[in-house]
Design a protein around this motif. Structure first.
Motif, mmCIF file in Angstrom:
data_model
loop_
_atom_site.group_PDB
_atom_site.id
_atom_site.type_symbol
_atom_site.label_atom_id
_atom_site.label_comp_id
_atom_site.label_asym_id
_atom_site.label_seq_id
_atom_site.Cartn_x
_atom_site.Cartn_y
_atom_site.Cartn_z
ATOM 1 N N LEU A 112 0.830 -1.207 0.000
ATOM 2 C CA LEU A 112 0.000 0.000 0.000
ATOM 3 C C LEU A 112 0.862 1.255 0.000
ATOM 4 O O LEU A 112 0.544 2.235 -0.671
ATOM 5 C CB LEU A 112 -0.941 -0.004 1.209
ATOM 6 N N PHE A 113 1.953 1.228 0.748
ATOM 7 C CA PHE A 113 2.861 2.370 0.800
ATOM 8 C C PHE A 113 3.437 2.687 -0.576
ATOM 9 O O PHE A 113 3.559 3.847 -0.962
ATOM 10 C CB PHE A 113 3.995 2.102 1.805
ATOM 11 N N PHE A 114 3.784 1.642 -1.342
ATOM 12 C CA PHE A 114 4.369 1.842 -2.663
ATOM 13 C C PHE A 114 3.321 1.876 -3.781
ATOM 14 O O PHE A 114 3.670 1.937 -4.960
ATOM 15 C CB PHE A 114 5.406 0.756 -2.959
ATOM 16 N N GLY A 115 2.042 1.837 -3.428
ATOM 17 C CA GLY A 115 0.980 1.943 -4.424
ATOM 18 C C GLY A 115 0.815 0.711 -5.294
ATOM 19 O O GLY A 115 0.348 0.806 -6.426
ATOM 20 N N LYS A 116 1.165 -0.444 -4.785
ATOM 21 C CA LYS A 116 1.057 -1.695 -5.541
ATOM 22 C C LYS A 116 -0.107 -2.507 -5.006
ATOM 23 O O LYS A 116 -0.543 -2.349 -3.869
ATOM 24 C CB LYS A 116 2.341 -2.528 -5.410
ATOM 25 N N SER A 117 -0.625 -3.396 -5.843
ATOM 26 C CA SER A 117 -1.647 -4.339 -5.394
ATOM 27 C C SER A 117 -1.132 -5.744 -5.638
ATOM 28 O O SER A 117 -0.331 -5.982 -6.546
ATOM 29 C CB SER A 117 -2.972 -4.109 -6.115
ATOM 30 N N PHE A 118 -1.618 -6.657 -4.828
ATOM 31 C CA PHE A 118 -1.122 -8.024 -4.864
ATOM 32 C C PHE A 118 -2.163 -8.950 -5.463
ATOM 33 O O PHE A 118 -3.345 -8.823 -5.198
ATOM 34 C CB PHE A 118 -0.796 -8.475 -3.432
ATOM 35 N N GLY A 119 -1.709 -9.882 -6.264
ATOM 36 C CA GLY A 119 -2.562 -10.919 -6.803
ATOM 37 C C GLY A 119 -1.712 -11.947 -7.520
ATOM 38 O O GLY A 119 -0.823 -11.599 -8.300
ATOM 39 N N PHE A 120 -1.960 -13.190 -7.226
ATOM 40 C CA PHE A 120 -1.133 -14.249 -7.797
ATOM 41 C C PHE A 120 -1.518 -14.555 -9.240
ATOM 42 O O PHE A 120 -0.667 -14.790 -10.081
ATOM 43 C CB PHE A 120 -1.279 -15.507 -6.929
ATOM 44 N N SER A 121 -2.814 -14.550 -9.555
ATOM 45 C CA SER A 121 -3.250 -14.922 -10.903
ATOM 46 C C SER A 121 -2.858 -13.892 -11.953
ATOM 47 O O SER A 121 -2.763 -14.217 -13.136
ATOM 48 C CB SER A 121 -4.764 -15.145 -10.928
ATOM 49 N N SER A 122 -2.614 -12.664 -11.558
ATOM 50 C CA SER A 122 -2.223 -11.644 -12.530
ATOM 51 C C SER A 122 -0.863 -11.939 -13.150
ATOM 52 O O SER A 122 -0.523 -11.394 -14.198
ATOM 53 C CB SER A 122 -2.215 -10.262 -11.876
ATOM 54 N N LEU A 132 0.044 -14.642 -14.595
ATOM 55 C CA LEU A 132 -0.132 -15.313 -15.887
ATOM 56 C C LEU A 132 -0.249 -14.277 -16.997
ATOM 57 O O LEU A 132 0.354 -14.427 -18.057
ATOM 58 C CB LEU A 132 -1.361 -16.214 -15.865
ATOM 59 N N ARG A 133 -0.981 -13.207 -16.747
ATOM 60 C CA ARG A 133 -1.111 -12.137 -17.739
ATOM 61 C C ARG A 133 0.243 -11.496 -18.008
ATOM 62 O O ARG A 133 0.601 -11.199 -19.153
ATOM 63 C CB ARG A 133 -2.107 -11.101 -17.247
ATOM 64 N N VAL A 134 1.025 -11.270 -16.939
ATOM 65 C CA VAL A 134 2.344 -10.659 -17.093
ATOM 66 C C VAL A 134 3.269 -11.571 -17.889
ATOM 67 O O VAL A 134 3.986 -11.119 -18.788
ATOM 68 C CB VAL A 134 2.957 -10.333 -15.710
ATOM 69 N N ILE A 135 3.256 -12.858 -17.600
ATOM 70 C CA ILE A 135 4.104 -13.811 -18.317
ATOM 71 C C ILE A 135 3.724 -13.863 -19.792
ATOM 72 O O ILE A 135 4.598 -13.847 -20.667
ATOM 73 C CB ILE A 135 4.011 -15.212 -17.670
ATOM 74 N N CYS A 136 2.418 -13.903 -20.077
ATOM 75 C CA CYS A 136 1.975 -13.920 -21.479
ATOM 76 C C CYS A 136 2.385 -12.643 -22.206
ATOM 77 O O CYS A 136 2.821 -12.688 -23.361
ATOM 78 C CB CYS A 136 0.464 -14.121 -21.556
ATOM 79 N N ALA A 137 2.255 -11.493 -21.534
ATOM 80 C CA ALA A 137 2.654 -10.224 -22.151
ATOM 81 C C ALA A 137 4.157 -10.199 -22.392
ATOM 82 O O ALA A 137 4.623 -9.730 -23.438
ATOM 83 C CB ALA A 137 2.229 -9.055 -21.273
ATOM 84 N N LYS A 142 -5.233 -7.860 -27.439
ATOM 85 C CA LYS A 142 -5.198 -6.553 -26.792
ATOM 86 C C LYS A 142 -5.096 -6.655 -25.269
ATOM 87 O O LYS A 142 -4.482 -5.814 -24.615
ATOM 88 C CB LYS A 142 -6.440 -5.766 -27.187
ATOM 89 N N PHE A 143 -5.688 -7.707 -24.680
ATOM 90 C CA PHE A 143 -5.670 -7.887 -23.226
ATOM 91 C C PHE A 143 -4.244 -7.961 -22.690
ATOM 92 O O PHE A 143 -3.966 -7.528 -21.577
ATOM 93 C CB PHE A 143 -6.443 -9.167 -22.860
ATOM 94 N N PHE A 144 -3.328 -8.526 -23.470
ATOM 95 C CA PHE A 144 -1.938 -8.687 -23.040
ATOM 96 C C PHE A 144 -1.039 -7.529 -23.475
ATOM 97 O O PHE A 144 0.161 -7.558 -23.230
ATOM 98 C CB PHE A 144 -1.359 -9.996 -23.594
ATOM 99 N N ASP A 145 -1.611 -6.510 -24.120
ATOM 100 C CA ASP A 145 -0.830 -5.372 -24.592
ATOM 101 C C ASP A 145 -0.787 -4.290 -23.505
ATOM 102 O O ASP A 145 -1.637 -3.398 -23.453
ATOM 103 C CB ASP A 145 -1.437 -4.822 -25.881
ATOM 104 N N PHE A 146 0.182 -4.406 -22.621
ATOM 105 C CA PHE A 146 0.372 -3.417 -21.557
ATOM 106 C C PHE A 146 1.839 -3.430 -21.148
ATOM 107 O O PHE A 146 2.617 -4.272 -21.588
ATOM 108 C CB PHE A 146 -0.549 -3.701 -20.361
ATOM 109 N N ASP A 147 2.216 -2.498 -20.309
ATOM 110 C CA ASP A 147 3.603 -2.403 -19.847
ATOM 111 C C ASP A 147 3.846 -3.446 -18.758
ATOM 112 O O ASP A 147 3.698 -3.178 -17.569
ATOM 113 C CB ASP A 147 3.891 -0.998 -19.320
ATOM 114 N N TRP A 148 4.224 -4.648 -19.156
ATOM 115 C CA TRP A 148 4.423 -5.742 -18.217
ATOM 116 C C TRP A 148 5.649 -5.516 -17.331
ATOM 117 O O TRP A 148 5.748 -6.075 -16.254
ATOM 118 C CB TRP A 148 4.533 -7.084 -18.947
#
Length: 185
Positions: free
Chosen positions: A26-36, A38-43, A52-58
């Protein structure tokens, strides 16, 4: 020190550590989630070129990938070097419930009738894993996160959608345990 690490810790230790990690996130403005992850690995592997779902700054989520590596590495270290070889301690009521479903008490972490290579290579075992994996993947995507993301990160951020998702997770778990699992087995 090794003796301290290899003994079971009180249940509240994990709560304290999770709260500590959440305060830092919370201090660093991050959120936690394990399933996300997979999206990062695919991106990172280039899936953003076709979907388009995987087109982001991974790269902004690299810290989350380090968490996954740390979780796997920590599990391996604790299993190989900090385990005393004891079988997981479960209650007699759980053992009786497993016997009623036709399963024996686990010799390791899970019942062999469900989570062994022999079970996986049966039609029933393969379908259970395939359909279960699909349902978990679809459900975590549809809910916008997994249990760790909603129950730990979302609830600590006081997000109403996370509360609704966690209630749904618990209802789904109860339905699975008391209605579907006896039918499947």
């Amino acid at each position: 020190m090794l003796e301290l690490l290899s003994q079971p810790w009180p249940w509240y230790t994990s709560g304290i550590l999770i709260a500590f990690v959440m305060v830092i996130l919370l201090f660093f403005g991050k959120s936690f989630g394990f399933s996300s992850n997979l999206r990062v690995i695919c991106a990172a592997c280039g899936a953003g070129k076709t979907t388009k779902f995987f087109d982001f700054d991974w790269r902004s989520q690299t810290w989350n990938l380090l968490f996954v590596v740390g979780a796997v590495l920590g599990g391996w270290i604790s299993s190989e070097f900090l385990s005393n070889g004891d079988v997981v301690q479960i209650s007699q009521e759980t053992i009786q419930d497993l016997k009623a479903l036709g399963m024996s008490a686990p010799d390791d972490l899970q019942p062999n009738e469900l989570f062994s290579l022999e079970a996986l290579f049966t039609v029933k075992g393969f379908l259970i894993m395939l359909i279960g994996g699909f349902m978990i993947g679809f459900g975590s995507r549809y809910a916008g996160g997994c249990t760790s993301g909603h129950a730990i990160s979302g609830l600590s951020n006081l997000q109403l959608p996370s509360l609704i998702a966690v209630i749904g997770f618990f209802i789904g778990g109860l339905i699975m345990t008391h209605l579907l699992l006896p039918f499947i087995l």
